[in-house]
Write an enzyme that holds these catalytic residues in place. Structure first.
Site, PDB file in Angstrom:
ATOM      1  N   CYS A 145     -34.039  69.347 -61.980  1.00  0.00           N
ATOM      2  CA  CYS A 145     -35.318  70.187 -61.469  1.00  0.00           C
ATOM      3  C   CYS A 145     -35.062  70.540 -60.049  1.00  0.00           C
ATOM      4  O   CYS A 145     -34.005  70.055 -59.257  1.00  0.00           O
ATOM      5  CB  CYS A 145     -36.601  69.435 -61.807  1.00  0.00           C
ATOM      6  SG  CYS A 145     -36.962  67.911 -61.110  1.00  0.00           S
ATOM      7  N   LEU A 200     -37.408  71.795 -65.147  1.00  0.00           N
ATOM      8  CA  LEU A 200     -36.500  72.006 -66.366  1.00  0.00           C
ATOM      9  C   LEU A 200     -36.951  70.912 -67.183  1.00  0.00           C
ATOM     10  O   LEU A 200     -36.814  69.645 -67.004  1.00  0.00           O
ATOM     11  CB  LEU A 200     -35.118  71.795 -66.006  1.00  0.00           C
ATOM     12  CG  LEU A 200     -34.070  71.916 -67.175  1.00  0.00           C
ATOM     13  CD1 LEU A 200     -34.294  73.359 -67.702  1.00  0.00           C
ATOM     14  CD2 LEU A 200     -32.552  71.310 -66.635  1.00  0.00           C
ATOM     15  N   ASN A 225     -36.555  64.135 -58.928  1.00  0.00           N
ATOM     16  CA  ASN A 225     -35.536  65.031 -59.750  1.00  0.00           C
ATOM     17  C   ASN A 225     -34.733  63.972 -60.320  1.00  0.00           C
ATOM     18  O   ASN A 225     -33.978  63.161 -59.296  1.00  0.00           O
ATOM     19  CB  ASN A 225     -35.041  65.831 -58.521  1.00  0.00           C
ATOM     20  CG  ASN A 225     -33.831  66.426 -59.268  1.00  0.00           C
ATOM     21  OD1 ASN A 225     -33.504  66.381 -60.628  1.00  0.00           O
ATOM     22  ND2 ASN A 225     -32.913  66.897 -58.436  1.00  0.00           N
ATOM     23  N   GLY A 226     -34.603  63.591 -61.710  1.00  0.00           N
ATOM     24  CA  GLY A 226     -33.686  62.788 -61.877  1.00  0.00           C
ATOM     25  C   GLY A 226     -34.007  62.378 -63.425  1.00  0.00           C
ATOM     26  O   GLY A 226     -35.075  62.702 -64.162  1.00  0.00           O
ATOM     27  N   THR A 283     -11.388  72.458 -51.082  1.00  0.00           N
ATOM     28  CA  THR A 283     -11.241  72.102 -52.621  1.00  0.00           C
ATOM     29  C   THR A 283     -12.469  72.103 -53.378  1.00  0.00           C
ATOM     30  O   THR A 283     -12.565  72.740 -54.670  1.00  0.00           O
ATOM     31  CB  THR A 283     -10.706  70.810 -52.564  1.00  0.00           C
ATOM     32  OG1 THR A 283     -10.075  70.427 -54.139  1.00  0.00           O
ATOM     33  CG2 THR A 283     -11.558  69.643 -52.286  1.00  0.00           C
TER      34      THR A 283
END
Length: 557
Positions: free
Chosen positions: A2, A50, A75-76, A333
């Site tokens: 989120c 989310l 968030n997690g 990269t």
């Protein structure tokens, strides 16, 4: 996954600040809340959701009746929240995995709270009773977090740096919050803050504190059979705990060793857990690319619902500016490898109902998978390099994986970066972990040999440079990029690069172009990147494995 955003001590109208919070709205497409803090009119939280767990009570800032003085934005995913709830007898009000942070903090304080969390997280915790603000981030920085702190005590936090760039006109810098750390601030009556503590709560070389309460136990000893058995046990456990979701689970599948092991284990456990849908796997490349062909073979073997995403060089180049905007970096990269991952994530969002996406990030760093590890002067040097790479993941591969999936509202899960698994692997004798018989990641491969989990030729498939695996055998993505950018940067510009860009001056036309785009999007923020990702023990001027003298494309092996 989120988007979290918080501000303490603002001197401007909060409704104006809300526009900054909206810059990370892609991270949470399901809902948004902007809320100021009772009694502190210049402090607020912004949250883009989310919904993955507890769709009813999952909005944030999270508050519960038992602790009305605590406000949490995080968030997690906390994979051991049920185990901790049971272990300590917590009376939880919601099904949210994050609620356990409030109970742990109230009982043990922030340091022990953070160390007991088995998962990936970035959090901002406000304690109005004690006038404290706490900030923390998981060990490897799987979840992103940025900080802005001014001399006069304004503090702003955001999941992505773009949410902070217009907060203040002073000289304060937006910086990534260091993984594995917590910071404590005193909250003054004015709403301003003062940093009073900054500590590391976990390091990748140490066994995590939460392993004491883990039901999965490994056998002792370093004989080969025991070690390989423990690797299989801990890896399978890492995948199993990440099945925690109320949204459909899918998996990125490049056809390389790492993503194939993740996908195969995921399909196996999904059947054991009776998930009500088949696992979808997603591969990207040009039509005849080695990755597409290998991924197709793995998908048939494991029985996944497989999707192939074909992209052209033109589509990749067209997406470049948008990708750099999401990444907030100009590392060569990282940009180069992100374009494919960004395009496959876009496909997943638009063409499937998978939202939780498994991936193989972290394995190369942990298990010495990069080709340049063959050049390591000693097992000790290789082991030290492995730890360095893990500690810097938040600047490179974790950043790429998070931003390219979050750009399309997907949640990434990375079992190779499980605390128990990484701590165990790093505890093994240095000699066991080095490349053997000319093959990198030999110990990991050998641990799964003879099981039939994935096809044998995939199990022993050599490390493929991303730019070769993704693209046509006729011409690689790397070569196509060089040819396209040759016309965008002239020799005179490159010669003057050290004056134009004194911080990390680009040495190639490709690097110069990425830097130009970055400076256009984020002027004056070049120091977000401290150094370029480059192979060690070689005289490489480019991060691509194909530039190394020890590299052989798959078709030549």
């Amino acid at each position: 996954m989120c988007g979290i955003w918080a501000l303490f001590g603002s001197d401007e109208c909060l409704s104006v600040r809300c526009t900054s919070a909206m810059k990370i709205s892609h991270r949470g497409p399901d809902a948004f809340r902007f809320e100021n803090v009772n009694g502190f009119t210049n402090c607020c939280f912004g949250f883009h959701r989310l919904a993955i767990v507890d769709q009813l009570y999952g909005m944030q800032p999270l508050r519960v009746k038992k602790f009305p003085f605590l406000w949490l934005c995080y968030n997690g995913e906390i994979y051991n929240h049920h185990a901790l709830q049971k272990q300590f007898g917590f009376d939880c009000q919601t099904e949210m995995d994050g609620e356990v942070l409030l109970h742990l903090y109230e009982r043990f304080g922030v340091q022990k709270m953070a160390s007991l969390l088995d998962g990936v997280f970035a959090f901002v915790l406000l304690d109005t009773a004690n006038r404290k603000v706490f900030v923390g981030r998981d060990t490897y920085g799987v979840r992103p977090l940025f900080k802005l702190l001014t001399d006069d005590g304004l503090l702003a936090m955001s999941s992505e740096a773009k949410g902070l760039t217009e907060i203040t006109s002073c000289t304060a810098s937006v910086v990534p919050f260091l993984p594995g750390h917590i910071e404590a601030f005193d909250l003054k009556a004015s709403g301003k803050v003062e940093s009073v503590q900054f500590d590391r709560f976990h390091c990748c070389t140490e066994a995590p504190a939460h392993s004491l309460y883990d039901a999965v136990q490994t056998a002792s000893g370093f004989d080969e059979d025991t070690v390989k058995s423990n690797i299989r046990l801990l890896f399978e456990n890492a995948v199993r705990k990440r099945l925690m979701a109320q949204r459909r689970i899918g998996c990125l599948l490049s056809g390389g060793l790492d993503s194939s092991l993740v996908a195969a284990t995921l399909v196996k456990l999904a059947k054991e857990e009776n998930l009500p849908y088949p696992i979808q796997t997603f591969a990207i490349g040009t039509e005849d690319s080695p990755d597409i062909i290998a991924a197709r073979k793995v998908a048939v073997h494991i029985g996944s619902e497989h999707h192939e995403v074909n992209f052209t060089v033109e589509e990749g180049i067209q997406a470049m500016k948008e990708v750099i905007s999401h990444l907030e970096t100009y590392d060569i990269t990282t940009v180069r490898a992100s374009i494919g991952m960004y395009l496959v994530s876009k496909y997943i969002r638009e063409k499937s109902d998978s939202v939780v996406i498994f991936s193989g990030e972290g394995s190369d760093e942990l298990t010495q998978g990069y080709i340049y590890f063959h050049k390591a002067p000693s097992p000790k040097a290789a082991a030290e390099e492995s730890v360095r790479l893990l500690k810097e993941l938040y600047l490179f591969d974790n950043l790429r994986a998070d931003r390219t999936t979050a750009a399309h509202g997907l949640e990434l899960r990375v079992p190779f970066l499980d605390h128990r698994f990484t701590a165990y692997y790093l505890s093994l004798p240095e000699e066991m972990r080095t490349p053997k018989k000319g093959v990198e990641k030999h110990l990991l491969r050998d641990s799964f040999a003879g099981l039939g989990l994935i096809p044998n030729d995939i199990l022993w498939r050599r490390k493929e440079a991303f730019s070769d695996g993704l693209s046509s055998v006729k011409k690689s993505w790397y070569t196509s990029l060089q040819e396209h950018l040759e016309n965008h940067v002239n020799d005179d510009q490159l010669e003057k690069a050290p004056k134009t860009f004194p911080h990390l001056p680009p040495r190639t036309k490709e690097a110069f172009h990425y830097r130009q785009v970055f400076e256009e999007l984020y002027p004056g923020q070049a120091k977000w990147l401290s150094h370029y990702w480059m192979p060690r023990w070689t005289n490489a001027s480019d991060p691509s494995a194909r530039t190394l003298d020890i590299y052989k494309p798959e078709k030549d092996q």
